[in-house]
Design an enzyme around this catalytic site. Structure first.
Site, short mmCIF file in Angstrom:
data_model
loop_
_atom_site.label_atom_id
_atom_site.label_comp_id
_atom_site.label_asym_id
_atom_site.label_seq_id
_atom_site.Cartn_x
_atom_site.Cartn_y
_atom_site.Cartn_z
N THR A 141 -4.46 -0.62 -6.94
CA THR A 141 -5.03 0.64 -7.17
C THR A 141 -4.09 1.80 -7.42
OG1 THR A 141 -6.94 1.87 -6.28
CG2 THR A 141 -5.33 1.13 -4.79
N GLY A 154 -13.73 -1.64 -6.70
CA GLY A 154 -14.95 -1.14 -6.10
C GLY A 154 -15.03 -0.39 -5.13
N GLY A 155 -13.81 0.26 -4.60
CA GLY A 155 -13.75 0.97 -3.33
C GLY A 155 -14.61 0.34 -2.23
N ASN A 158 -6.34 4.18 -6.97
CA ASN A 158 -7.47 5.10 -6.11
C ASN A 158 -8.51 5.34 -7.30
OD1 ASN A 158 -9.20 5.63 -4.04
ND2 ASN A 158 -8.18 7.76 -3.86
N THR A 175 -10.26 0.33 -9.17
CA THR A 175 -8.89 -0.62 -8.65
C THR A 175 -8.93 -1.76 -9.61
OG1 THR A 175 -9.21 0.39 -6.67
CG2 THR A 175 -8.63 -1.94 -6.50
N SER A 231 -7.83 0.83 3.35
CA SER A 231 -8.22 0.25 2.15
C SER A 231 -9.35 -0.44 2.18
CB SER A 231 -7.02 -0.21 1.21
OG SER A 231 -7.46 -0.97 0.16
N SER A 232 -10.08 -0.72 1.35
CA SER A 232 -11.07 -1.84 1.25
C SER A 232 -10.56 -3.12 0.29
CB SER A 232 -12.24 -1.28 0.68
OG SER A 232 -13.02 -0.40 1.52
N ARG A 292 0.84 -1.30 0.07
CA ARG A 292 0.07 0.11 0.09
C ARG A 292 1.06 1.30 0.12
NH1 ARG A 292 -5.32 1.75 -1.22
NH2 ARG A 292 -5.97 2.92 0.49
#
Ligand code: GLY
Length: 561
Positions: A391, A465-466, A393, A373, A444-445, A98
């Site tokens: 991603t 998909g955030g 973002n 993403t 993050s998701s 990340r």
């Protein structure tokens, strides 16, 4: 064009559910290996690596670099991601690459002198970029768990960038819909417009600067990106644009190998990503609660099933907002959140009618996250499996190509809670756990996940998909385990989404019948709008073959051999 795309999806969904529920669909089937990604070119490159004798990690790394060229929407060198690995010898691990806040970042960097949140600073321009992690993460995976040399796995990506990719219509459309944004930055306009005009289907996108950056990585490893020419280009462009990233930030960047989050659901082991992803904890919490319910195939998307799922999701997302952040900076209560005991508490709180979100743990609501993403799943004939989500973002990150380096930068800083309690671009709220600190990773998701059956990979899944990633990945797992769908049915099936705040059930076209919607409303639920939810890439593994499907909501490919 979106209408055309969505129309195709509807046809596929209707076809699947009207003619073949319970029967086998037509997923790609292979015996030796499989790569499923958002790009046909990248999936084929991954498969070529497997054919040459590489393992799933080699193929995943090659696919990752190829996506940076062939799927610039979210594939990247200038962003970050997570990789979940299961090795044939039973080791499970994860790599956290990340992005990190630059050293000069500070808690209130996106607030004005009156404390007013200025969201554009965290979403646009170089001020929105975190220190990229993708190159370090992919090379770390290769060096620790791969079998091939860097130049072998990166060469196909260099070739794609050097010789160009022919734009199929959906990628051309995606790039051209951002033409005006790319025109704001000469370095971006140079690559992602045709002399100022939008790209069209069948145009060739050549990325010479990107090829050179990849070549430097091929020759010098991580130093080819985090030191020297490329690092200088990033730091110079950042400085002249008021950004925060310095050469020192780049030189200091390190990915982290972390113990996965483990779940156990109805006889299956779940291996997934821990913080700074919220996804692994969230799906584990949800599955622990859902384990208390049994569903028949005919319960799929019934009002009782959706009510139960939504009530659990409200509580899971409320916890996410309150408790989750970078574990290196904040004491995330991982064991408590993922315990079966806590799941009982969640289940006990669920009534026959909807609990309004404001009554579910009135904590601090959640910041929004970008939906752009990308995920890829890889398996090999040796028994290894890799699940990776990366991603920038937003689509194309902050739309800024680093001058002379040819790749886009992320706008990941928006995934921090810039002002705890204020929603981000996806309406998600966050707390102090996810406030900005120098060197910290933003929450993050992304939920790359491997489901194991009797200790062996059974289902490899993940999605962009955030904030919706968590619900999408969860539903793919429920479709496989509870509803016994094949991989195609699993990925094609319409989805729903609820993230606690806003207090609405979003759903896909044809996903919920009028009766179900009326039943849900009678129980006090509030229906949100119809939207497309996620683009999962899945592989289902049997004793002697694999089946894989790319999500019909995207335009990728399941490639097998
Ligand atoms: N930027 C989307 C996520 O990390 O979840």
């Amino acid at each position: 064009m979106l209408t055309r795309t969505f129309f195709s999806l509807i046809i596929l969904v209707l076809f699947t559910f009207s003619t073949s529920i319970g029967a086998s669909g037509d997923p790609v089937r292979a015996e030796n290996g499989m790569v499923v990604s958002a790009s046909k070119l990248a999936s084929d490159i991954g498969i070529e690596i497997l054919k040459k004798g590489g393992n799933a990690i080699d193929a995943a790394v090659a696919t990752g670099f190829a996506l940076a060229v062939a799927y610039p929407t979210a594939g990247n060198l200038g962003g970050g991601g997570f990789m979940v690995i299961h090795l044939a010898d039973s080791l499970n691990t994860t790599i956290d690459f990340r992005e990190k806040a630059p050293k000069n970042a500070f808690r209130d960097m996106y607030l004005d002198s009156n404390g007013v949140y200025l969201p554009e600073l965290g979403r646009e321009g170089f001020t929105s970029s975190g220190v990229p992690g993708s190159v370090e993460g992919l090379l770390y995976a290769l060096n620790h768990y791969g079998t091939m040399k860097i130049h072998e796995v990166i060469e196909p990506a260099i070739k794609l960038a050097e010789e160009g990719i022919v734009l199929e219509y959906r990628l051309a459309e995606s790039i051209s819909s951002n033409t005006n944004r790319f025109l704001e930055y000469p370095s971006s306009a140079k690559i992602f417009t045709k002399n100022g005009n939008p790209y069209e289907e069948n145009d060739t996108l050549i990325q010479k600067d990107l090829a050179r950056a990849l070549q430097l990585i091929s020759e010098n490893g991580r130093d080819g990106f985090y030191k020297g020419h490329v690092a200088k280009l990033i730091a110079e462009h950042s400085k002249k644009s008021g950004g925060f990233i310095t050469e020192q930030d780049l030189a200091d960047y390190q990915c982290v190998e972390r113990t996965p989050i483990y779940g156990y659901y109805k006889g299956f082991d779940i291996v997934t990503m821990g913080p700074p992803s919220s996804g692994g904890i969230a799906i584990t919490q949800a599955l622990n609660a859902l384990e208390n319910f049994n569903w028949e195939k005919s319960d799929w998307n019934s009002s009782e099933y959706i009510h139960t799922l939504v009530e659990i999701l409200k509580r899971v997302y409320a916890d996410r907002a309150e408790h989750l952040g970078d574990v290196d900076y904040y004491p995330v209560p991982v064991d408590w959140l993922t315990s079966k005991l806590y799941a009982q508490e969640i289940v006990t709180g669920i009534a026959d009618t909807a609990t309004p979100s404001e009554k579910v743990n009135p904590g601090i609501p959640i910041p929004e996250e970008s939906e752009e993403t990308t995920h890829y799943s890889v398996v090999d004939k040796y028994g290894n499996a890799v699940s990776t989500t990366v991603t920038l973002n937003s689509s194309y990150g902050n739309k800024i190509v680093v001058e002379g380096a040819g790749f886009l930068m992320n706008n990941e800083m928006d995934d921090f809670s810039a002002k705890p309690g204020t929603p981000n671009q996806f309406g998600l709220l966050g707390s102090e756990a996810n406030s900005i600190e120098p060197g910290k990773r933003m929450l993050s998701s992304m939920t790359p996940t491997i489901v194991l059956k009797q200790g062996k990979p059974y289902f490899v899944t993940g999605s962009p998909g955030g904030s919706t990633i968590i619900t999408v990945v969860l539903q793919t797992i429920l479709n496989v385990i509870d509803f016994e769908m094949d991989v195609e049915q699993t990925l094609y099936a319409p989805r729903i989404h609820h993230q606690w705040m806003p207090d609405k059930i979003y759903f896909e076209e044809y996903g919920l019948s009028k009766d179900v919607i009326e039943n849900l409303e009678r129980r006090g639920h509030i229906m949100g709008n119809i939207r497309v939810l996620g683009r999962a890439e899945g592989i289902l593994i049997f004793d002697d073959y694999f089946t894989g499907t790319t999500d019909p909501r995207g335009y990728g490919k399941a490639s097998g051999y």
